[in-house]
Write an enzyme that holds these catalytic residues in place. Structure first.
Site, PDB file in Angstrom:
ATOM      1  N   ASP A  22       0.778  -1.241   0.000  1.00 24.57           N
ATOM      2  CA  ASP A  22       0.000   0.000   0.000  1.00 24.57           C
ATOM      3  C   ASP A  22       0.812   1.295   0.000  1.00 24.57           C
ATOM      4  O   ASP A  22       1.743   1.445   0.794  1.00 24.57           O
ATOM      5  CB  ASP A  22      -0.852   0.094   1.273  1.00 24.57           C
ATOM      6  CG  ASP A  22      -1.580  -1.177   1.611  1.00 24.57           C
ATOM      7  OD1 ASP A  22      -1.502  -2.136   0.840  1.00 24.57           O
ATOM      8  OD2 ASP A  22      -2.217  -1.198   2.679  1.00 24.57           O
ATOM      9  N   GLU A 222     -10.460  -2.753   4.230  1.00 24.81           N
ATOM     10  CA  GLU A 222      -9.177  -2.169   4.629  1.00 24.81           C
ATOM     11  C   GLU A 222      -9.034  -0.781   4.000  1.00 24.81           C
ATOM     12  O   GLU A 222      -9.770  -0.426   3.083  1.00 24.81           O
ATOM     13  CB  GLU A 222      -8.011  -3.034   4.116  1.00 24.81           C
ATOM     14  CG  GLU A 222      -8.066  -4.478   4.559  1.00 24.81           C
ATOM     15  CD  GLU A 222      -6.920  -5.317   4.000  1.00 24.81           C
ATOM     16  OE1 GLU A 222      -6.375  -6.112   4.761  1.00 24.81           O
ATOM     17  OE2 GLU A 222      -6.561  -5.175   2.811  1.00 24.81           O
TER      18      GLU A 222
HETATM   19  C1  FRU Z   1      -3.809  -3.750   2.748  1.00 27.63           C
HETATM   20  C2  FRU Z   1      -3.158  -4.156   4.040  1.00 27.63           C
HETATM   21  C3  FRU Z   1      -3.549  -3.172   5.126  1.00 27.63           C
HETATM   22  C4  FRU Z   1      -2.425  -3.303   6.105  1.00 27.63           C
HETATM   23  C5  FRU Z   1      -1.243  -3.510   5.196  1.00 27.63           C
HETATM   24  C6  FRU Z   1      -0.183  -4.379   5.779  1.00 27.63           C
HETATM   25  O1  FRU Z   1      -3.143  -4.138   1.604  1.00 27.63           O
HETATM   26  O2  FRU Z   1      -3.524  -5.459   4.385  1.00 27.63           O
HETATM   27  O3  FRU Z   1      -4.813  -3.433   5.680  1.00 27.63           O
HETATM   28  O4  FRU Z   1      -2.286  -2.171   6.904  1.00 27.63           O
HETATM   29  O5  FRU Z   1      -1.738  -4.085   4.006  1.00 27.63           O
HETATM   30  O6  FRU Z   1       0.951  -4.421   4.966  1.00 27.63           O
END
Ligand code: FRU
Length: 520
Positions: A22, A222
């Site tokens: 992300d 998320e």
């Molecule tokens: C989304 C996610 C988020 C988390 C991050 C961990 O892609 O799962 O929810 O904060 O990646 O790397």
């Protein structure tokens, strides 16, 4: 540095080495766009989550910077990972992190604790707990200090959601000017709920409301984002957009993660979606992108409202760790400008590549036009792997063709080809990557993806297509539909060509720009 590895994006951001997912902490401050990103400090798969950092003066050219937050205990003895979050410039120093008149950048992020432990703040956290924490920077986002005397500042989900303590993440913070408060949105991932919090000082947060579940709930929720956008460019009339990542449970025809949004009203405490943004029975959703490779979309803080820009991770949790790139894995999609437009009665979200992208186009486009192209294909020769294309053609409902479009990154014998086209009957645009090159690393990769698209007022279909070494982003119409997909073609797959299936296609224009590399 100049990048020359196979598949290396030449005008999309990717880290020099190792894994990214992300984008996070997107903030514009003092002339610099900061892009932080989920980063494995020591490997090419997910792990050791840290915050990598890149900066840009223009959202087009990027410089990778030293890591911003390194997983605590790395390597070997991890006690805290830094998951996704967001950042603001606290210009009035409401949080008190500023000193000597320096404006602090403040990040809120999810602390993931792999082990139970007592923290420096005295707080006791459980194994695999997710909590929300603060870090700040007093040197323009280059180095960060975690607020250890208080972290985590939101330890547990509130009553009655205490049991969700290991699925509580991704704080998105922003300033709400009307109420003079900070607002924070967090996800209770498993139960498809968002919590909306408010604060005066970025440290002490009160739950103001909750939202969800609505629309798509096929996987965890998320990476929420919430922001206002003017409707029809009129500053007097704005609506709010709520963006939610979903993993799995992305758009129809995709496997794995995807991004949905809702349009509605927000009064500083509560988000109320428009009736026509919600579909009963969780049957469908407003899809931010109809392709398989647009996830964890995050938007910039610190820009004027009319300049809302969003960046997505151009990958998919279904096969993210298997894509055949090395020594890095994962890239960001091109920054997109967002806006709202009324079409019929409905408010529709539009996405366009950021206008600065045009600064790396070749000076002149290769311009083509045809009154009519008969059924079959038309080779356009070797066009290269870094392209910006504008393709338009007539759809007056009398077309004899069933499909029309362009093939990119094809080999001269067409054994490798990626098709981007339009289906005249279904009024859909599509990307077909079944023969796009290396597709064997995952069973679901070789596939075709579709998005709704109607011709414009001018009776023509408009496609803008960004092609880079291992990706395509297609913007249909005014950007009311987008479709993002990775591809992994051979080095020799540089040709382009048009195709018309089932009959002829009329009034075609095509402009082809070569894009220069942003890596020097
Ligand atoms: C989304 C996610 C988020 C988390 C991050 C961990 O892609 O799962 O929810 O904060 O990646 O790397």
């Amino acid at each position: 540095a100049k990048y020359t590895e196979p598949y290396r994006p030449q005008y999309h951001f990717s880290p020099a080495k190792y894994w990214t997912n992300d984008p996070a902490g997107l903030v514009y401050h003092d002339g610099t766009y900061h892009l932080y990103f989920q980063y494995n400090a020591g490997g090419i798969e997910w792990g050791n989550m840290s915050w990598g950092h890149a900066t840009s003066p223009d959202l087009t050219h990027w410089d990778e910077q030293p890591m911003a937050l390194l997983a605590r205990g790395f390597p070997g003895n991890l006690t805290e990972m830094f998951f996704t979050g967001s950042a603001v410039a606290d210009v009035n120093n409401t949080g008190g992190f500023g000193s000597d008149g320096k404006v602090p950048l403040v990040a809120l992020y999810t602390s993931y604790y792999p082990t139970a432990q007592t923290l420096p703040s005295g707080k006791v956290v459980r194994k695999e707990q997710q909590s929300q924490s603060i870090a700040y920077s007093l040197d323009e986002g280059m180095t960060w200090t975690t607020h250890d005397s208080a972290n985590p500042i939101i330890q547990d989900p509130p009553t009655p959601y205490e049991k969700q303590f290991s699925n509580f993440r991704d704080p998105f913070v922003f300033r709400h000017e009307e109420s003079q408060k900070w607002v924070l949105v967090t996800a209770l991932a498993e139960i498809h709920k968002l919590l909306i919090w408010t604060s005066d000082n970025l440290r002490d947060w009160t739950v103001a409301s909750e939202f969800g579940p609505v629309n798509a709930v096929g996987g965890v929720w998320e990476c929420p984002n919430l922001f206002p956008l003017a409707v029809d460019n009129s500053p007097a009339k704005s609506k709010w957009v709520l963006v939610i990542g979903l993993n799995p449970g992305g758009p129809p025809g995709t496997v794995g993660s995807g991004t949905q949004y809702l349009i509605g009203e927000f009064n500083g405490t509560t988000f109320v979606p428009d009736d026509d943004s919600v579909y009963p029975g969780n049957k469908t959703a407003n899809w931010m992108d109809y392709g398989p490779d647009y996830y964890a979309a995050a938007s910039y803080n610190g820009l004027p409202a009319e300049q809302r820009v969003q960046i997505g991770w151009m990958n998919n949790w279904q096969y993210g760790a298997k894509i055949p790139t090395s020594p890095w894995r994962g890239a960001m999609a091109s920054p997109r400008r967002l806006s709202l437009k009324t079409i019929g009665q409905k408010t529709v979200l539009l996405q366009q590549p950021h206008e600065n992208l045009k600064t790396i186009r070749s000076e002149r486009a290769k311009h083509y036009s045809w009154d009519s192209l008969p059924a079959g294909s038309k080779d356009l020769g070797s066009a290269g792997k870094q392209l910006d294309l504008e393709l338009s053609f007539a759809d007056d409902r009398t077309s004899k063709a069933t499909q029309f479009g362009i093939m990119v990154q094809t080999t001269s014998d067409l054994t490798q080809q990626t098709r981007i086209g339009y289906d005249f009957h279904a009024r859909q645009m599509f990307v077909d990557r079944r023969k796009s090159g290396n597709t064997t690393f995952d069973d679901t990769f070789a596939s075709e993806y579709r998005a709704p698209l109607a011709p414009g007022q001018d009776g023509r279909v408009h496609l803008r297509i960004l092609v880079d070494w291992s990706s395509l982003e297609v913007f249909g119409g005014d950007g009311e539909s987008t479709l993002t997909a990775q591809i992994f073609p051979d080095l020799s797959a540089t040709h382009a060509g048009l195709f018309s299936s089932g009959g002829s296609t009329e009034d075609i224009t095509l402009d082809v720009w070569e894009m220069s590399s942003i890596w020097k």
